[in-house]
Motif scaffolding. Structure first.
Motif, short mmCIF file in Angstrom:
data_model
loop_
_atom_site.label_atom_id
_atom_site.label_comp_id
_atom_site.label_asym_id
_atom_site.label_seq_id
_atom_site.Cartn_x
_atom_site.Cartn_y
_atom_site.Cartn_z
N LEU A 1 0.70 -1.22 -0.23
CA LEU A 1 0.10 -0.01 -0.08
C LEU A 1 0.82 1.19 -0.06
N VAL A 2 0.74 2.30 -0.83
CA VAL A 2 1.36 3.43 -0.83
C VAL A 2 0.31 4.59 -0.31
N THR A 3 0.83 5.48 0.28
CA THR A 3 -0.07 6.55 0.67
C THR A 3 0.36 8.07 0.25
N VAL A 4 -0.41 8.76 -0.25
CA VAL A 4 0.06 10.28 -0.35
C VAL A 4 -0.82 10.86 -0.04
N VAL A 5 -0.76 12.35 0.46
CA VAL A 5 -1.63 13.34 0.78
C VAL A 5 -1.01 14.80 0.38
N ASP A 6 -2.12 15.52 0.11
CA ASP A 6 -1.68 17.17 -0.57
C ASP A 6 -2.69 17.99 -0.23
N LEU B 1 -7.00 16.31 -6.82
CA LEU B 1 -6.72 14.94 -6.87
C LEU B 1 -5.23 14.67 -8.00
N ALA B 2 -5.56 15.56 -8.83
CA ALA B 2 -4.41 15.32 -9.78
C ALA B 2 -2.89 15.57 -9.11
N VAL B 3 -2.70 16.13 -8.27
CA VAL B 3 -1.38 16.61 -7.42
C VAL B 3 -1.08 15.17 -6.79
N ASN B 4 -2.07 14.59 -6.43
CA ASN B 4 -1.70 13.44 -5.60
C ASN B 4 -1.39 12.18 -6.68
N LEU B 5 -2.36 12.15 -7.69
CA LEU B 5 -2.03 11.24 -8.66
C LEU B 5 -0.68 11.26 -9.00
N SER B 6 -0.18 12.73 -9.25
CA SER B 6 1.09 12.69 -9.95
C SER B 6 2.24 12.20 -8.97
N ASP B 7 2.03 12.22 -7.50
CA ASP B 7 3.05 11.69 -6.77
C ASP B 7 3.07 10.31 -6.90
N LEU B 8 1.82 9.81 -7.17
CA LEU B 8 1.80 8.23 -7.25
C LEU B 8 2.23 7.71 -8.56
N PRO C 1 -3.43 3.92 -8.42
CA PRO C 1 -4.35 4.50 -7.37
C PRO C 1 -5.49 3.68 -7.08
N ALA C 2 -6.23 3.82 -6.09
CA ALA C 2 -7.44 3.10 -5.77
C ALA C 2 -8.49 3.95 -4.81
N TRP C 3 -8.06 4.29 -3.77
CA TRP C 3 -8.88 4.86 -2.96
C TRP C 3 -8.53 6.38 -2.28
N ALA C 4 -9.73 7.23 -2.55
CA ALA C 4 -9.26 8.69 -1.95
C ALA C 4 -10.17 8.85 -0.77
N THR C 5 -9.65 9.86 0.09
CA THR C 5 -10.44 10.73 1.05
C THR C 5 -10.35 11.85 0.89
N LEU C 6 -11.00 12.77 1.22
CA LEU C 6 -11.33 14.15 1.03
C LEU C 6 -11.49 14.94 2.24
N ALA C 7 -10.66 15.93 2.70
CA ALA C 7 -10.82 16.86 3.61
C ALA C 7 -11.13 18.02 3.05
N LEU C 8 -12.35 18.70 3.13
CA LEU C 8 -12.93 19.98 2.46
C LEU C 8 -13.39 21.09 3.75
N SER C 9 -12.69 22.06 3.61
CA SER C 9 -12.98 23.08 4.54
C SER C 9 -13.55 24.43 3.76
N ILE D 1 -6.51 16.16 -0.13
CA ILE D 1 -6.95 14.65 -0.43
C ILE D 1 -5.89 13.97 -0.11
N GLN D 2 -6.27 12.69 0.18
CA GLN D 2 -5.57 11.55 0.50
C GLN D 2 -5.82 10.43 -0.43
N VAL D 3 -4.70 9.81 -1.24
CA VAL D 3 -5.11 8.67 -2.07
C VAL D 3 -4.07 7.64 -1.80
N GLN D 4 -4.70 6.33 -1.62
CA GLN D 4 -4.00 5.34 -1.46
C GLN D 4 -3.98 4.29 -2.55
#
Ligand code: ADP
Ligand code: MG
Length: 328
Positions: free
Chosen positions: A44-49, A71-78, A85-93, A134-137
């Motif tokens: 499992l690889v995890t990234v967040v931006d 989302l794209a900036v996270n997918l770019s790290d991946l 990439p498979a699963w994402a979570t989103l913290a929205l303020s 956004i965090q993506v796994q």
């Protein structure tokens, strides 16, 4: 309606069915946590931006482009890890509940998530300054993964796409005028809706010795790769691929400076051992993306910029940093 139920309705409406439907999501949006099923044989690889309005994006940019870019900036790290990439979570303020904005944001996020088979499985919605995290796994074959640290002296240095476009897009967003519409649209799109190079990264897994995505500028990120790999680089600045838009809007000097120093490209910098070069080029054939050799890695630390005639190009002046010697 009470604030809480407003937020709940918003989440239900826009985020409960956002992105791809994946059979490995056992429990998605709606409970206290999400449950996903890990396939056998994968790591499992995890990234967040985080993108902050006014810092990482123009709050006047169309909401859909913010959803895309977050989302794209996270997918770019991946992509730079060679991961899938498979699963994402989103913290929205959000400063206020602006349903039109949220709807547009969710559409942009949904489109890119679907394009790469990413499911949105959870998140958090709060009141505050406009901020998107956004965090993506993602998955990698066990024990594999492209890292910054594997490059060796003698490896060839490649770049995807045409770096510098996003930096010119930023100048346009900040008021630079006189750019023909067709170029303006393209350059703003390169800034606001970068295409993460996932296919390229995945195909280079097992072939490239190191990779990094360009978020802070080509020279800066090349410096990161070099330090992690304990190598230096010779960069052929005249080999840097330039888009027709960049070429026709600015002169050669400024194009070079934007390509080397501008951020937000989300292209990949890749080190390829000579023996893998042919296989890598074959693996990337058919992808709709330039892949250009721009230099090589060497033993001596630091990044040396050379022009087509082999003369050293000074990159100390202007807006970009020079990675000479043991700096940093
Ligand atoms: P709790 O207070 O228990 O954390 P929330 O009201 O924050 O519950 O969230 C309820 C559900 O909605 C959770 O499943 C959460 O993951 C999901 N959720 C909240 N905000 C978002 C969002 N912005 N995007 C996706 N899912 C969200
Ligand atoms: Mg809870």
């Amino acid at each position: 309606m009470h604030e809480d139920s407003l937020e709940h309705a918003l989440i239900q409406r826009y985020f409960s069915d956002c992105g791809a439907r994946r059979s490995d999501v056992c429990l998605g949006v709606g409970d206290d946590g999400a449950i996903v099923r890990m396939p056998a044989g994968k790591d499992l690889v995890t990234v967040v931006d985080t993108l902050v309005a006014g810092v990482h994006f123009d709050p006047r940019a169309p909401a859909g482009t913010v959803g895309h870019k977050a989302l794209a900036v996270n997918l770019s790290d991946l992509a730079a890890m060679g991961a899938e990439p498979a699963w994402a979570t989103l913290a929205l303020s959000l400063p206020e509940i602006d349903e039109v904005w949220v709807a547009g944001f969710a559409r942009g996020l949904d489109a890119l998530a679907n394009a790469h088979d990413v499911a949105l499985v959870g998140g958090d919605t709060t009141r505050g300054p406009l901020t998107v995290t956004i965090q993506v796994q993602a998955l990698l074959p066990q024990g594999q993964g492209l890292m910054r640290s594997g490059a060796r002296p003698g490896d060839r240095l490649y770049v995807t796409g045409t770096p510098g476009d996003a930096a010119l897009g930023l100048a346009i967003e900040q008021g630079e005028s006189g750019v023909p519409d067709v170029h303006r649209d393209y350059l703003l799109q390169r800034l606001r809706q970068p295409e993460p190079r996932l296919a390229a990264g995945q195909r280079l897994l097992g072939l490239a010795s190191a990779a990094i995505d360009i978020s802070d500028g080509l020279l800066t990120d090349l410096g990161h790769l070099c330090r992690a790999s304990r190598v230096g680089a010779r960069l052929d600045v005249d080999a840097l691929p330039r888009s027709p838009a960049l070429d026709s809007v600015v002169d050669a000097d400024r194009a070079r400076s934007l390509a080397l120093g501008g951020g937000d490209d989300y292209e990949l910098l890749v080190a390829l051992p000579e023996a893998r070069e042919v296989d890598a080029l074959a693996a990337l054939a058919g992808l709709d993306c330039h892949f250009t050799r721009i230099g090589c890695l060497v033993e001596a630390p630091g990044v040396l910029c050379l022009d087509a005639s082999g003369e050293t190009v000074s990159v100390a002046a202007g807006g970009y940093r020079h990675f000479g010697g043991e700096a940093e």
